[in-house]
Design an enzyme around this catalytic site. Structure first.
Site, PDB file in Angstrom:
ATOM      1  N   GLY A  10       0.829  -1.210   0.000  1.00  0.00           N
ATOM      2  CA  GLY A  10       0.000   0.000   0.000  1.00  0.00           C
ATOM      3  C   GLY A  10       0.857   1.250   0.000  1.00  0.00           C
ATOM      4  O   GLY A  10       2.093   1.201   0.048  1.00  0.00           O
ATOM      5  N   SER A  75      -5.322  -2.882   5.255  1.00  0.00           N
ATOM      6  CA  SER A  75      -6.737  -2.484   5.287  1.00  0.00           C
ATOM      7  C   SER A  75      -6.995  -1.514   4.139  1.00  0.00           C
ATOM      8  O   SER A  75      -6.149  -0.666   3.857  1.00  0.00           O
ATOM      9  CB  SER A  75      -7.113  -1.760   6.587  1.00  0.00           C
ATOM     10  OG  SER A  75      -8.472  -1.328   6.535  1.00  0.00           O
ATOM     11  N   TYR A 145     -15.195   0.968   8.647  1.00  0.00           N
ATOM     12  CA  TYR A 145     -13.771   1.245   8.863  1.00  0.00           C
ATOM     13  C   TYR A 145     -13.540   1.684  10.313  1.00  0.00           C
ATOM     14  O   TYR A 145     -12.647   1.181  10.993  1.00  0.00           O
ATOM     15  CB  TYR A 145     -13.321   2.334   7.894  1.00  0.00           C
ATOM     16  CG  TYR A 145     -11.851   2.670   7.933  1.00  0.00           C
ATOM     17  CD1 TYR A 145     -10.897   1.726   7.553  1.00  0.00           C
ATOM     18  CD2 TYR A 145     -11.416   3.938   8.306  1.00  0.00           C
ATOM     19  CE1 TYR A 145      -9.545   2.053   7.553  1.00  0.00           C
ATOM     20  CE2 TYR A 145     -10.069   4.270   8.302  1.00  0.00           C
ATOM     21  CZ  TYR A 145      -9.133   3.322   7.929  1.00  0.00           C
ATOM     22  OH  TYR A 145      -7.804   3.652   7.931  1.00  0.00           O
ATOM     23  N   LYS A 149     -11.403  -0.498  13.070  1.00  0.00           N
ATOM     24  CA  LYS A 149     -10.175   0.006  13.708  1.00  0.00           C
ATOM     25  C   LYS A 149     -10.354   0.131  15.213  1.00  0.00           C
ATOM     26  O   LYS A 149      -9.405  -0.070  15.976  1.00  0.00           O
ATOM     27  CB  LYS A 149      -9.786   1.354  13.089  1.00  0.00           C
ATOM     28  CG  LYS A 149      -9.288   1.244  11.644  1.00  0.00           C
ATOM     29  CD  LYS A 149      -7.945   0.535  11.547  1.00  0.00           C
ATOM     30  CE  LYS A 149      -7.373   0.592  10.143  1.00  0.00           C
ATOM     31  NZ  LYS A 149      -6.089  -0.145  10.010  1.00  0.00           N
TER      32      LYS A 149
END
Ligand code: UDP
Length: 334
Positions: A10, A75, A145, A149
């Site tokens: 990422g 993620s 999300y 988290k």
């Protein structure tokens, strides 16, 4: 150190890999390439201290050999992506975090979780200190999300308290820089690409909502400082250590196992960012308004008192320089 980075392909994972390799560490990147890209790692393939494993961290996890540290960065992270992949986002935050923590425990490795300013939801306190518990709507599209988290943070603290794993949690605020995907969907990359292509800049809502933007190099440096903190100390010395933090909300003591905000406290409205991008790209694009996504936070700005006290960290790259570097990058790739 021999370090595993999940989500290593990422935007952040690839910059962290670069910085760690430059400091002499060995890096194993793991990524299922849902939103990560091999292009981000192309320059590292063949490096003797680097390896890549294509794998989904929600599956049974095994890594050959010793590990000194595990960085859990896997993620989807752009609102556009986590709304497109809501279940994968919840799985990697929940099951993935559990698996990766289990691996860290089995290897006796320290663990750092990439958490987020989204744990504060649409905050009722500005700036946000780590002691603020947040204002999250669990059933909104963004909730996948935010709650993933928040669960990941809770699981990390449980592994720390119950299993004694040496854990750290970084709450990452809006970050930008080279290697963001041109169609990532986030505001800075969208505006730069639109401005360079002469298309209208898409401001959501009235554009008076605020964000605080950090350049990726500053962020990666802060994260690595938190990971490396006290690497020369024994476990007993580490868990005992408390830091006095004099913050915007008064003095507190914090340990390095509690969350640490990393971000740039310079707060701008989305309209201000749009105008700055137009100025720096010398673009004559117009600004158009689109509907504001549900539960889009109205304000966001990190209180970085903990990062200052624990890590002696603060951002160094001015916003304008950071934008110019990112504009140069997008000029090459679009
Ligand atoms: N935004 C915008 N235009 C875009 C993309 C985003 O006005 O093309 C707004 C968005 O509504 C939010 C802010 O910019 O208020 C930051 O959005 P981003 O997706 O970058 O990150 P967030 O902070 O919401 O996670």
């Amino acid at each position: 150190m021999r370090i595993l980075i999940t989500g290593g392909a990422g935007f952040l994972g690839s910059h962290l890999s670069d910085m760690l390799l430059q400091s002499g560490h060995s890096v194993i990147c793991m990524d299922n390439l849902l939103t990560g890209r091999m292009d981000n790692l192309a320059h590292l393939l063949g490096h003797e201290r680097f390896s890549f494993i294509k794998y989904d961290v929600c599956d049974y996890l095994h890594v050959e050999g010793p590990l000194d540290a595990v960085m859990h960065f896997a993620s989807p992270a752009s609102p556009q992506d986590y709304m497109e992949f809501p279940i994968a986002t919840m799985k990697v935050g929940a099951m993935g975090t559990h698996k990766v923590l289990g691996l860290a425990r089995a290897k006796g490795a320290r663990f750092i979780l990439a958490s987020t300013s989204e744990v504060y939801g649409d905050p009722l306190v500005n700036p946000q200190p780590e002691t603020y518990w947040g204002n999250v709507n669990p059933i909104s599209p963004r909730g996948v999300y935010d709650e993933a988290k928040r669960f990941a943070e809770a699981m990390t603290m449980a592994f720390h308290r119950y299993h004694g794993v040496d854990t750290r949690i970084v709450r990452i605020f809006n970050t930008f820089g080279p290697r963001m995907r041109p169609h990532d969907g986030r505001v800075v990359s969208n505006f730069i690409v639109q401005a360079l292509q002469g298309k209208p800049l898409s401001v959501f809502g009235d554009g008076l909502q605020t964000r605080s933007f950090c350049y990726v190099d500053d962020l990666a440096r802060g994260i690595i400082s938190l990971l490396m903190l006290d690497s020369d100390k024994t476990p007993e010395q580490r868990t005992d250590r408390k830091f006095l933090v004099s913050g915007n909300t008064g003095a507190e003591t914090a340990s390095m196992h509690e969350p640490v905000n990393i971000g740039n406290p310079r707060e701008l409205t989305v309209m201000e960012i749009a105008k700055l991008v137009l100025e720096l790209t010398r673009s004559s694009s117009q600004i158009t308004h689109h509907p504001l996504p549900a539960d889009d936070p109205k304000v966001r700005r990190p209180d970085i008192s903990r990062a200052r006290a624990l890590l002696n960290w603060e951002p160094q790259v001015p916003l304008e320089d950071a934008l110019l570097r990112t504009i140069d990058y997008f000029k090459k790739v679009i």
